[in-house]
Motif scaffolding. Structure first.
Motif, mmCIF file in Angstrom:
data_model
loop_
_atom_site.group_PDB
_atom_site.id
_atom_site.type_symbol
_atom_site.label_atom_id
_atom_site.label_comp_id
_atom_site.label_asym_id
_atom_site.label_seq_id
_atom_site.Cartn_x
_atom_site.Cartn_y
_atom_site.Cartn_z
ATOM 1 N N GLY A 5 0.851 -1.280 0.078
ATOM 2 C CA GLY A 5 -0.032 0.092 0.012
ATOM 3 C C GLY A 5 0.972 1.222 -0.059
ATOM 4 N N LEU A 6 1.884 1.193 0.734
ATOM 5 C CA LEU A 6 2.648 2.443 0.743
ATOM 6 C C LEU A 6 3.756 2.526 -0.348
ATOM 7 C CD1 LEU A 6 4.362 1.927 4.541
ATOM 8 C CD2 LEU A 6 2.782 3.918 3.735
ATOM 9 N N ALA A 7 4.151 1.527 -0.879
ATOM 10 C CA ALA A 7 4.708 1.743 -2.465
ATOM 11 C C ALA A 7 3.520 2.159 -3.316
ATOM 12 C CB ALA A 7 5.102 0.257 -2.824
ATOM 13 N N GLY A 8 2.495 1.797 -3.281
ATOM 14 C CA GLY A 8 1.339 2.240 -4.449
ATOM 15 C C GLY A 8 1.239 3.615 -4.074
ATOM 16 N N ALA A 9 1.151 4.112 -2.917
ATOM 17 C CA ALA A 9 0.882 5.726 -2.628
ATOM 18 C C ALA A 9 2.018 6.606 -3.243
ATOM 19 C CB ALA A 9 0.790 5.938 -1.206
ATOM 20 N N ALA A 10 3.184 5.784 -3.003
ATOM 21 C CA ALA A 10 4.485 6.653 -3.582
ATOM 22 C C ALA A 10 4.216 6.858 -5.128
ATOM 23 C CB ALA A 10 5.737 5.776 -2.915
ATOM 24 N N LEU A 11 4.027 5.621 -5.740
ATOM 25 C CA LEU A 11 4.004 5.582 -7.163
ATOM 26 C C LEU A 11 2.721 6.654 -7.516
ATOM 27 C CD1 LEU A 11 4.923 4.325 -9.721
ATOM 28 C CD2 LEU A 11 3.286 2.522 -9.557
ATOM 29 N N VAL A 12 1.539 6.464 -6.942
ATOM 30 C CA VAL A 12 0.640 7.542 -7.324
ATOM 31 C C VAL A 12 0.813 8.995 -7.116
ATOM 32 C CG1 VAL A 12 -2.027 8.286 -6.705
ATOM 33 C CG2 VAL A 12 -1.208 5.760 -6.829
ATOM 34 N N ALA A 13 1.660 8.990 -6.041
ATOM 35 C CA ALA A 13 2.111 10.476 -5.702
ATOM 36 C C ALA A 13 3.054 11.044 -7.017
ATOM 37 C CB ALA A 13 2.716 10.706 -4.459
ATOM 38 N N GLN A 14 3.915 10.151 -7.278
ATOM 39 C CA GLN A 14 4.916 10.596 -8.300
ATOM 40 C C GLN A 14 3.994 10.791 -9.531
ATOM 41 O OE1 GLN A 14 7.822 7.754 -9.451
ATOM 42 N NE2 GLN A 14 8.595 8.603 -10.960
ATOM 43 N N PHE A 15 3.007 10.088 -9.899
ATOM 44 C CA PHE A 15 2.265 10.416 -11.154
ATOM 45 C C PHE A 15 1.356 11.562 -10.936
ATOM 46 C CE2 PHE A 15 1.497 5.521 -12.567
ATOM 47 C CZ PHE A 15 2.676 5.306 -12.958
ATOM 48 N N ALA A 16 0.991 11.976 -9.921
ATOM 49 C CA ALA A 16 0.253 13.109 -9.619
ATOM 50 C C ALA A 16 0.971 14.374 -9.856
ATOM 51 C CB ALA A 16 -0.433 13.299 -8.237
ATOM 52 N N VAL A 17 2.233 14.330 -9.479
ATOM 53 C CA VAL A 17 3.302 15.602 -9.500
ATOM 54 C C VAL A 17 3.411 15.764 -10.865
ATOM 55 C CG1 VAL A 17 5.442 16.310 -9.090
ATOM 56 C CG2 VAL A 17 4.363 15.148 -7.162
ATOM 57 N N SER A 18 3.801 14.832 -11.857
ATOM 58 C CA SER A 18 3.995 14.967 -13.020
ATOM 59 C C SER A 18 2.855 15.440 -13.766
ATOM 60 C CB SER A 18 4.413 13.484 -13.808
ATOM 61 O OG SER A 18 4.214 13.461 -15.115
ATOM 62 N N LEU A 19 1.686 15.048 -13.420
ATOM 63 C CA LEU A 19 0.394 15.617 -14.226
ATOM 64 C C LEU A 19 0.048 16.951 -13.745
ATOM 65 C CD1 LEU A 19 -1.892 14.937 -16.062
ATOM 66 C CD2 LEU A 19 -3.100 14.042 -14.167
ATOM 67 N N ILE A 20 0.373 17.233 -12.548
ATOM 68 C CA ILE A 20 0.099 18.775 -12.055
ATOM 69 C C ILE A 20 1.221 19.759 -12.743
ATOM 70 C CG2 ILE A 20 0.650 20.076 -10.127
ATOM 71 C CD1 ILE A 20 -0.511 18.112 -8.329
ATOM 72 N N ARG A 21 2.241 19.153 -13.113
ATOM 73 C CA ARG A 21 3.185 19.991 -13.809
ATOM 74 C C ARG A 21 2.912 20.439 -15.183
ATOM 75 N NH1 ARG A 21 9.018 17.302 -11.997
ATOM 76 N NH2 ARG A 21 9.212 18.235 -9.699
#
Length: 307
Positions: free
Chosen positions: A207-223
């Motif tokens: 679950g923690l690893a999935g959260a880190a991956l989702v956060a990375q995707f979110a930052v990329s899309l926000i930019r």
């Protein structure tokens, strides 16, 4: 000499024309809208199954996948709504540069939701790591596998083709589902590790690893979406090509602004100087056929005039 603005009657006629109604919307706008609604329905059904299974089998990874899918359903509803509103207001004079950016706004909102989802998953996974709970691995695994299959089908349905790659609304929806597929893989890995190896902590770590991956995707899309909403230069290559063409006859570009109007559509405003002042018609002709350039305004000045 400046470019003459069209009279209001001509402008109104242009705005109401079929050409304008699709001018700044992405390629295959209606098709992408239909696919988004279809995937929304599929994800809603999967969401209900994952959350129910996570609660029933006490699996944090499965619950995390369900929570992430809930974010997808919300994101897909926003994406589908943006498509519909963009079509509805494509010819509205309230939107100076058309309604193409509604999809970019939806993409930004979905990126924020994706980031919040990552935080929720991380918090709950951390809590379960500190306070472990028994997990019914044998029952949770089939449901996790089924959820992954459904997600992969949805990823395929929303895959952007070459023309749709610039549609940030579709890209945001597709990225949500791609992230969910990655979380699904981690979910299955965590469940298998807990079941076969006795690693009770693996479910929460997944679950923690999935959260880190989702956060990375979110930052990329926000930019990406924020760059569009803030009218940052969308393409240095396009800007350089416009400048080179406008200066091809020895003229000097005093001012040049390029920004994105919608998927695959850009606008440019330029001030060009030469002695004597060049013809705006000739300058426009130099930019004809330049892919992605949908609206051009050129002002021509004599060589002694400064911006």
């Amino acid at each position: 000499m400046t470019e003459t603005a069209p009279v209001p009657e001509a402008l109104d006629a242009y705005r109401s024309s079929q050409a304008y109604l699709g001018a700044f919307l992405g390629a295959d706008h209606r098709r992408n809208e239909r696919r988004t609604w279809l995937v929304t329905a599929v994800c809603a059904i999967t969401l209900a199954a994952q959350v129910a299974g996570g609660l029933l089998f006490r699996s944090m990874a499965l619950t995390a996948a369900g929570l992430h899918m809930a974010a997808h359903v919300a994101a897909l509803l926003v994406a589908a709504g943006a498509y519909r509103l963009a079509r509805r207001y494509a010819g509205s004079p309230r939107f100076t540069w058309g309604a193409g950016k509604l999809g970019d706004l939806a993409g930004f909102a979905n990126a924020v939701v994706l980031g919040l989802t990552a935080i929720l998953i991380a918090v709950e996974s951390g809590r379960r790591l500190l306070q472990p709970q028994a997990v019914d691995y044998a029952s949770a695994l089939p449901l996790a596998g089924a959820g992954l299959v459904v997600t992969l089908v949805c990823v395929w349905l929303l895959r952007p083709d070459r023309r749709a790659a610039q549609d940030l609304n579709l890209s945001a929806a597709h990225l949500h589902l791609t992230a969910d597929a990655a979380v699904g893989v981690l979910t299955i890995a965590g469940l298998l590790a807990g079941w076969r190896l006795g690693w009770s902590w693996a479910d929460s770590i997944a679950g923690l690893a999935g959260a880190a991956l989702v956060a990375q995707f979110a930052v990329s899309l926000i930019r990406r979406t924020a760059a569009t909403l803030l009218d940052m230069n969308p393409s240095p290559d396009l800007t350089a090509e416009i400048r080179a063409r406008l200066q091809a006859g020895g003229e000097r570009v005093l001012d040049l602004h390029v920004w994105r109007l919608g998927p695959g559509h850009h606008a440019a405003v330029a001030v060009v100087s030469a002695e004597p002042a060049p013809s705006t018609e000739a300058l426009h002709a130099r930019l004809n056929g330049l892919e992605g350039l949908s609206h051009v305004t050129v002002e021509a000045r004599g060589g002694g005039v400064r911006p």
